[in-house]
Write an enzyme that holds these catalytic residues in place. Structure first.
Site, mmCIF file in Angstrom:
data_model
loop_
_atom_site.group_PDB
_atom_site.id
_atom_site.type_symbol
_atom_site.label_atom_id
_atom_site.label_comp_id
_atom_site.label_asym_id
_atom_site.label_seq_id
_atom_site.Cartn_x
_atom_site.Cartn_y
_atom_site.Cartn_z
ATOM 1 N N THR A 139 0.806 -1.218 0.000
ATOM 2 C CA THR A 139 0.000 0.000 0.000
ATOM 3 C C THR A 139 0.841 1.271 0.000
ATOM 4 O O THR A 139 1.849 1.369 0.687
ATOM 5 C CB THR A 139 -0.891 0.007 1.254
ATOM 6 O OG1 THR A 139 -1.531 -1.253 1.356
ATOM 7 C CG2 THR A 139 -1.923 1.099 1.176
ATOM 8 N N GLY A 144 2.123 -3.191 7.990
ATOM 9 C CA GLY A 144 2.318 -3.522 9.394
ATOM 10 C C GLY A 144 3.772 -3.842 9.686
ATOM 11 O O GLY A 144 4.463 -4.444 8.860
ATOM 12 N N GLU A 184 -7.059 -6.205 3.001
ATOM 13 C CA GLU A 184 -7.287 -7.352 2.110
ATOM 14 C C GLU A 184 -8.441 -7.095 1.143
ATOM 15 O O GLU A 184 -9.175 -8.018 0.794
ATOM 16 C CB GLU A 184 -7.528 -8.637 2.912
ATOM 17 C CG GLU A 184 -6.388 -9.051 3.816
ATOM 18 C CD GLU A 184 -5.088 -9.309 3.065
ATOM 19 O OE1 GLU A 184 -5.144 -9.550 1.845
ATOM 20 O OE2 GLU A 184 -4.022 -9.251 3.703
#
Lengths: 665, 665
Positions: free
Chosen positions: A142, A181, A424
């Site tokens: 992302t 993350g 997701e």
């Protein structure tokens, strides 16, 4: 401590054996026992028992304690030889409930991606290092400007044949990697998604193994700018990060080249099979359906137990105060959600089972079933994560003021799972993927073509009327959901066709009917969940009393869903007036039917108090004791008088010496 | 910085003059200017500008900074002679947006209660001290075991004529006071709600002025145990507290005795008028309707601006990516909420206006209108706080991943306002109060009695069919909402009567129909909001183009509400098939009609960037710049390498000396 008498009474009065249902949920007595055995090992760990409570940690502590905890768990699992994935899952669930691990994506994404997409040499070089945590990685996709739409990513990897390196760059502000993350402070490596350029041409997004920090000093490497993206709504222990690359060079063999390849001279070789990741997306999304069902289940456990313990307002003047679970409005809030938690749980399992079945067909060369399952899993991920998120908040608000305290455990459950609506695959985009598939099916129906089993109901006769009678049979409930979905799909497809025949482009026409398409996609998911629930209660190998309780819950799920979306069932007079009246009354009798089993139905999930981490959801029901103890231990209470009193409040009194006030009036 | 070109284009293309709408919202150009003038003073304060950003504060800092800030504001407002309540409100909104002040309840509840319920001597003794903050108080009602049901409170105040004192006690664990704002660490006084005992009899709940801490040292007094209740979902700057009293004595003259009295010998004198607080409850709940509308409006500002700036996914292959505001699904998420923000805002104003009108009637001796307004304000508080809470979360999720970052401002808006679903009357209880009033009205309709104006529509002819035609007139929309509410009220009343004639007690019968009663109460509130919106756009003194834009929004609110609750309009075939098709298509055209004005409609609320406190909702649209700057300033980034690396991660590499790994592979 003694069990609260109201809870004890509820448990005595349940119509079925809780253990029977628990065993069914966890796939038989042996696996249910194993789950409890593994979780008890984790729950007994002195280190985990003594961690500072989650609610009292500041951001820095959240991160650091989770890091320490996860490494402890990693070590203990090795020592205890816990290697099975299911065992590991249960051990983790008991160790760090609703927390995000600083290495979570290392094991979930980084390592599997190398294993799946790396060449043999790459796997040889990196896999064991990663398994031992000697390199720690994450998956970096992302960007500030792009999430679900992967083709729009802007980060570039340009091959330089002179040095046999890829030059990595962040060409714009919006190309800054954002959100991955564990990227901010924890990892020293990543899988980087970037647009591959070689020989002057762009070949689309590919994966690169990219070092980020010096393995010894952990300092970010020259050309690499990265950090934490700052505090979020939950996820405090996760250092979601940002990353900018400035002419950062990596060797040619750091592109994951199992499928696509860049040769020494810069020649690009296409992958032989581009549909490879199709299956893993299905599994990840099915996993999300299961995950959100667990979160919703936990919220229901807390809210139902508290509603059994909480007494409020005498029913008749002077009489005792009633358990709030006896108020129909409270039942109407909670019992459909309890049914939903079961429904999503069974649906998640069913998608996974279908996937395994279809995977075998694919191995045998039959690729026909994957698209229908892919479309279903996308929509179901959206349908269930929206439903669970909203449902958890209803559970929280059903607990009155105490639901707002972190002591209730509910805010943590919510903030931990609501991101599933976005990660997701953003939910609205997912729904539109499902809708597009349904649109294709609708065209096939018009042409009289045969549809795959999961959508074959779309060719049902739309002029049919409901068979619903006073018994509110499972068969007529399923028919109602099939009818609604088929009708909405047909109506949405007709709208698209109408806009196109009015001269709109296919893209524009689709967008003009997108809301209606979304209604159809939701209805499709809804009918699947109902159908799976019905099949589950019919086929389950359980005691008759357990089946009766589950059947009541199944009917409640279906009837409540009809009442909440009644307009969609009534537009074509599928139900007549009498049938609507039957369903309205049935909803109320189903709430009353669930009532005596409500506590047993939440107990059956078998969540340990430490997993719930809730003062008001305790198994023993001693909620006021727990809230009071929680309050006393609040860090703000370490001192009776805070320093801020001396700094800010005391001067208020002293500043006005004209008329001194005694210390006590 | 330059305005983002997409936003600039949106503003150029709006169909109406934004300033015209802003002036209308804030009651004319003069008051709109004054609002901006006052807010600018606050926004220019160097102290407020330089406060540590809210998102980066830990709990202790949240509390302390808010305390310091509020005292600064208190001082500055005095210096600047800002005394008008409206001016103060706007100054505070700009100083501490969506934050809870440690003295909030001192001014909102403690001081007004003394002024209203104290005797002349009590007012003389305490009011000025409280105004100067030389005593700081709060309002202490809620206990662990009781919230909205006040009669159930357990704290006791027993009069001892020998010493002329009240002896205050917390007789049980569940009697522990819990949740009062500012109680934990800030206040030294409170208004305590306790059951009054004198001469061996309980006289119900009364108010007592109760010292809690030494005014000089701030230490809690002997017999007083109190503290903070710990972290919550938001509200971090508020030290909501708990309190236990152990034979704590206060003088007789510390009972607020303007209405009820306890004489020296312990004789209890009843209040002469017990309906006194009726009116202030109406005002507080109307105030909540306005407050939630502001929160929802702010969320819409952020989400709509971001959706204009955010481009994602090319519409046709190779073309530019589209503004996500051009996707119908995004419009369908946001525009009805934008309409709802306006709708609630106008409804809050209308209730306040009705209250002022009815108050005058009451002064003239006419008490008839207060019950209908009381019932409406209770339901409307619930209806709007539920709607706004859920709506803010939809706005948050419409912003993709960035909505989860505290940088978006959305989580703060949500956690700050969602407690409105519970405080000042738990929402479900509020809805049932409205429902009970509607039930009474229904009985009157059956008897042919006349109803007050606000509910007179309940006697409408239920066999009527909708007048809806292709123009979707405001008149037919209002009729639809009246019809639905009247029908649901009648159906719910019939259900209660049926259960009673089946032999159920009135309480039991009401509970068995409580869900249906709640549906009716929601429909009643909904019709009120629609009607107020319609009247507002018809009567507003605004430019025709502004009126046209507001009328579109009003129709969208009404049509979308019908589609979302379609079943309730279709059960008796009030709409026919053609009418449903008209409404379905109208919904889509209304979305398209709002589209070009969306940014102007959110700009019109005139919220300064510092009030929104959102990287993605900025007026200039430089969202990626702001997110990147926010991330860089995250406290976790003060060091490139955290201490936790040395403690936990480095040993992983060092522990495995068997095959050393180079620092860079």
């Amino acid at each position: 401590m003694a069990i609260n008498p109201d809870l004890a009474k509820e448990r005595r009065n349940a119509s079925f054996n809780v253990e029977d249902l628990t065993n069914f949920i966890y796939h038989g007595p042996e696996r249910a026992r194993r789950r409890r055995y593994i979780q008890n090992i984790a729950l007994q760990e002195p280190f985990l028992k003594n961690c500072k409570p989650w609610a009292f940690r500041n951001r820095e502590e959240e991160y650091e304690i989770s890091l320490e905890k996860q490494l402890h768990v990693f070590k203990r699992q090795k020592e205890l030889n816990i290697t099975d994935d299911v065992d590991k899952f249960y051990y983790n669930e008991a160790s760090a409930p609703s927390e995000n691990a600083p290495f979570g994506l290392h094991f979930a994404m980084f390592l599997p991606t190398i294993e799946k997409h790396g060449t043999e040499e790459q796997r040889k070089k990196f896999v064991q290092l990663a398994k031992d945590l000697r390199i720690i990685g994450t998956y970096v996709q992302t960007e500030l400007g792009h999430g679900t739409f992967i083709r729009g990513l802007e980060t570039t990897a340009t091959f330089d044949p002179n040095t046999q390196e890829f030059v990595l760059n962040t060409p714009t502000l919006s190309a800054t990697k954002f959100w991955p993350g564990n990227l901010g402070k924890t990892v020293n490596y990543c899988i980087l998604m970037a647009q591959l350029y070689t020989q002057g041409k762009c070949h689309g997004v590919h994966m690169f193994l990219c070092p980020l920090r010096d393995l010894d000093t952990h300092q970010s490497l020259p050309g690499v700018e990265l950090g934490d993206i700052g505090p979020k709504f939950g996820f405090g222990s996760n250092d979601n990060g940002y990353l900018r690359l400035n002419n950062f060079r990596i060797p040619r063999d750091h592109m994951l080249m199992r499928y696509s390849k860049v040769l020494e001279d810069g020649t690009y070789l296409k992958p032989t099979n581009s549909k490879l990741s199709y299956g893993s997306m299905v599994m990840i999304r099915a996993g999300i359906v299961s995950a959100v069902s667990r979160s919703l289940a936990q919220a229901c456990v807390i809210a139902v137990r508290y509603s059994a313990v909480r007494r409020q307002t005498e029913v008749s003047p002077g009489g005792p105060e009633a358990q709030i679970l006896d108020y129909q409005t409270q039942q109407h809030k909670l019992f459909p959600l309890l049914a939903t938690a079961y429904a999503y749980y069974f649906a998640g399992q069913a998608v996974q089972a279908s996937f395994l079945k279809i995977s075998k067909e694919i191995e045998a060369g039959n690729l026909q079933q994957m698209p229908v399952l892919h479309a279903l899993s996308a929509g179901l991920k959206a349908f269930s994560s929206w439903g669970a998120s909203a449902g958890i908040e209803v559970c929280r608000m059903s607990c009155g003021g105490h639901g707002y305290s972190l002591a209730s455990g509910l805010p943590k459950i919510y903030t931990n799972i609501t991101p599933a609506c976005t990660y997701e695959g953003e939910n609205s985009v997912m729904m539109l993927q499902t809708a597009k598939y349904l649109l294709k099916c609708s065209m096939k129906v018009q042409k009289g073509e045969k549809l795959p089993e999961l959508v074959s109901y779309l060719s049902t006769d739309l002029s049919a009327k409901s068979c619903m009678a006073a018994d509110v049979s499972l068969k007529c409930l399923v028919m109602a959901y099939e009818h609604r979905s088929a009708r909405l799909t047909s109506a949405a497809a007709a709208a698209v066709q109408r806009y196109m025949s009015d001269g709109q482009s296919p893209e524009k026409a689709f967008n003009m009917a997108a809301t209606q398409m979304t209604w159809a996609a939701k209805a499709h998911c809804h009918q699947y969940v109902v159908k799976v629930f019905v099949n589950t209660v019919v086929e389950a190998k359980i005691d008759d009393r357990t089946r009766a309780a589950l059947t009541t819950l199944c009917k409640l799920y279906a009837v409540n869903g009809i009442m909440e979306n009644l307009g969609e069932f009534l537009q074509d007079q599928f139900f007549n007036n009498d049938q609507v009246n039957i369903l309205t009354r049935k909803l109320m009798t189903l709430l009353a039917d669930v009532r005596p089993d409500a506590v047993a139905l939440v107990d059956a999930f078998d969540y340990h108090d430490r997993i719930l981490d809730s003062c008001i959801g305790r198994y023993d029901g001693n909620v006021y004791y727990a809230l009071y103890e929680y309050a006393k231990s609040s860090p703000l209470n370490e001192k009776d008088v805070l320093d801020s009193f001396h700094k800010y409040i005391k001067p208020l009194r002293e500043g006005q010496t004209s008329s001194p006030v005694p210390a006590r009036l």
